[in-house]
Design a protein around this motif. Sequence first.
Motif, short mmCIF file in Angstrom:
data_model
loop_
_atom_site.label_atom_id
_atom_site.label_comp_id
_atom_site.label_asym_id
_atom_site.label_seq_id
_atom_site.Cartn_x
_atom_site.Cartn_y
_atom_site.Cartn_z
N LEU A 100 0.81 -1.22 0.00
CA LEU A 100 0.00 0.00 0.00
C LEU A 100 0.84 1.26 0.00
O LEU A 100 0.30 2.36 -0.05
CB LEU A 100 -0.96 -0.01 1.20
CG LEU A 100 -1.98 -1.15 1.20
CD1 LEU A 100 -2.95 -1.00 2.37
CD2 LEU A 100 -2.74 -1.20 -0.11
N SER A 101 2.17 1.11 0.05
CA SER A 101 3.01 2.30 0.01
C SER A 101 2.88 3.02 -1.32
O SER A 101 3.06 4.24 -1.40
CB SER A 101 4.47 1.94 0.27
OG SER A 101 5.02 1.22 -0.82
N VAL A 102 2.55 2.29 -2.38
CA VAL A 102 2.40 2.92 -3.70
C VAL A 102 1.20 3.85 -3.72
O VAL A 102 1.08 4.70 -4.61
CB VAL A 102 2.27 1.87 -4.82
CG1 VAL A 102 3.53 1.03 -4.90
CG2 VAL A 102 1.05 0.99 -4.61
N ALA A 103 0.30 3.70 -2.75
CA ALA A 103 -0.86 4.59 -2.63
C ALA A 103 -0.70 5.54 -1.46
O ALA A 103 -1.67 6.05 -0.92
CB ALA A 103 -2.14 3.77 -2.49
N VAL A 107 2.11 1.15 5.02
CA VAL A 107 1.99 -0.21 5.54
C VAL A 107 2.18 -1.20 4.40
O VAL A 107 2.04 -0.85 3.22
CB VAL A 107 0.61 -0.47 6.19
CG1 VAL A 107 0.37 0.45 7.38
CG2 VAL A 107 -0.51 -0.33 5.17
N HIS A 108 2.48 -2.44 4.74
CA HIS A 108 2.29 -3.56 3.82
C HIS A 108 1.51 -4.62 4.57
O HIS A 108 1.52 -4.68 5.79
CB HIS A 108 3.57 -4.07 3.18
CG HIS A 108 4.75 -4.21 4.08
ND1 HIS A 108 5.99 -4.60 3.63
CD2 HIS A 108 4.91 -4.04 5.42
CE1 HIS A 108 6.85 -4.65 4.62
NE2 HIS A 108 6.22 -4.32 5.72
N SER A 109 0.81 -5.49 3.81
CA SER A 109 -0.29 -6.23 4.40
C SER A 109 -0.44 -7.62 3.80
O SER A 109 0.13 -7.94 2.75
CB SER A 109 -1.60 -5.46 4.18
OG SER A 109 -1.46 -4.08 4.43
N LEU A 396 -8.23 -5.93 -3.09
CA LEU A 396 -7.57 -5.19 -4.16
C LEU A 396 -6.72 -4.08 -3.56
O LEU A 396 -7.25 -3.23 -2.84
CB LEU A 396 -8.61 -4.57 -5.11
CG LEU A 396 -9.59 -5.53 -5.76
CD1 LEU A 396 -10.56 -4.75 -6.63
CD2 LEU A 396 -8.85 -6.57 -6.58
N PRO A 397 -5.43 -4.04 -3.86
CA PRO A 397 -4.60 -2.96 -3.29
C PRO A 397 -5.13 -1.57 -3.62
O PRO A 397 -5.22 -0.72 -2.75
CB PRO A 397 -3.23 -3.21 -3.93
CG PRO A 397 -3.22 -4.67 -4.24
CD PRO A 397 -4.63 -5.03 -4.60
N VAL A 398 -5.50 -1.33 -4.86
CA VAL A 398 -6.01 0.00 -5.23
C VAL A 398 -7.31 0.28 -4.50
O VAL A 398 -7.54 1.36 -3.97
CB VAL A 398 -6.21 0.09 -6.75
CG1 VAL A 398 -6.93 1.39 -7.11
CG2 VAL A 398 -4.87 0.03 -7.46
#
Length: 462
Positions: A100-103, A107-109, A396-398
Amino acid sequence: MTRRSRSPNQIRADFSAAMSAMYRTEVPAYGDLVKIVGQTNVTVLNSPARDALNLTPDEDTTRISQERHGAIRLGTAAELAMMARVFRVMGMHPVGYYDLSVASVPVHSTAFRPIARADLAENPFRVFTSLLRLELIADAALREKAQAVLDRRQIFTETAIALTETAEANGGLEDGDAADFVREVLETFRWHPEACVDAETFAALIKAHRLIADVVSFRGPHINHLTPRTLDIDAAQDGMIARGLPAKAIIEGPPRRTCPILLRQTAFKALDEPVRFPTPAGGWHDGHHTARFGEIEQRGAALTPKGRTLYDQLLAEVRAAVLPAADGTNTAEYDAKLAEVFRKFPDDWRKLYDQGLAYFKFAVTGMPPPGTPQDVAALLDAGVLTLSPIIYEDFLPVSAAGIFQSNLGDEARDRVQPVSNQQQFEAALGVPVADEFALYDALQADSLAACLRQLSGTTSSG
């Protein structure tokens, strides 16, 4: 009197129900969501729309009313490793890695959930679990202070830890211990309005990122939303608005379709809740915090890598043309563009299967006429086999990041963060995450193999 063992599925169902009851008390508007979703699902299941959804009889319909997903945010590798052990007692395993860092979410999950078909059918409770990346705090002194706060806290009760160890040693829990386990683990997810940092530190953490403040400032990872599943998210969204809930303008994910795919979700915006900060004199200072929100989701067919690539390409095309505004001012424009672009994605179950875009389960519904080729397409054409979509059980990550951003405020949207690292996350977790595509592929292969064996036996006996 013989003591009975409680299965992981039963413990998971007990915990999901207990979590729902607790959250209904803590966030009364969640009760409104459950009512809206329940009414919507009854309407769909008693209308022709049910047939269009092509759900597997009983397996996909009996689970809907109890289906929930939650989301938590953890602060340290040790918390993540222990949480993995706790969820394992409930038959939940880490599936997928989400960056989720790209958004601009630090965090990462992963998603903890059951993975076997029978376990999913019994209770599909899942928890989207994120690990904070403190290294993204630029202020070194603030970063050290946050780390010290996290290092001091213990988010699990002693009894929860002891019962987890008992389950690991004995291969499960007996009824009494299972009930105690559910009660004790629930304490980890309970809301505590008393902060463990002072107001000045909280403000500094907020400035670094609202999510960082949410994770670091409190005693534990309060559940920040608990999501029921609806069969018609557009109708449920209308129901939210009719009840006066501050619903998001945009439904995240693909557009409305005859054959739903992946995941669509919406939410009412995060609550502004009273909290108390400790003072140097030993008292409390009143404040407020925005963290928890109400979310609903609609789940469709799991997509293959080919289908997911097409989905990602189309969504990127939409967002290159129209980026949805958080205030909803261009909702109509975005929805129109979404519907237009996604016409390139087949909206027919058989086409989705034939083109290898989605995963399916199979059922034997007839005898093959003489001379029918023994391939899947011919058996489907002859009505010997029928197919129904394998429900997408993941995230969905996005889409998830969109929900987070809308509740954290627009100021987080444009921040650029370093990319997360799956190996780093798995090292903290203590085990590799499962590949969701491999899981869905195995479900489809197993279903087809079982049907072909059944047909082979029927043909031989005939």
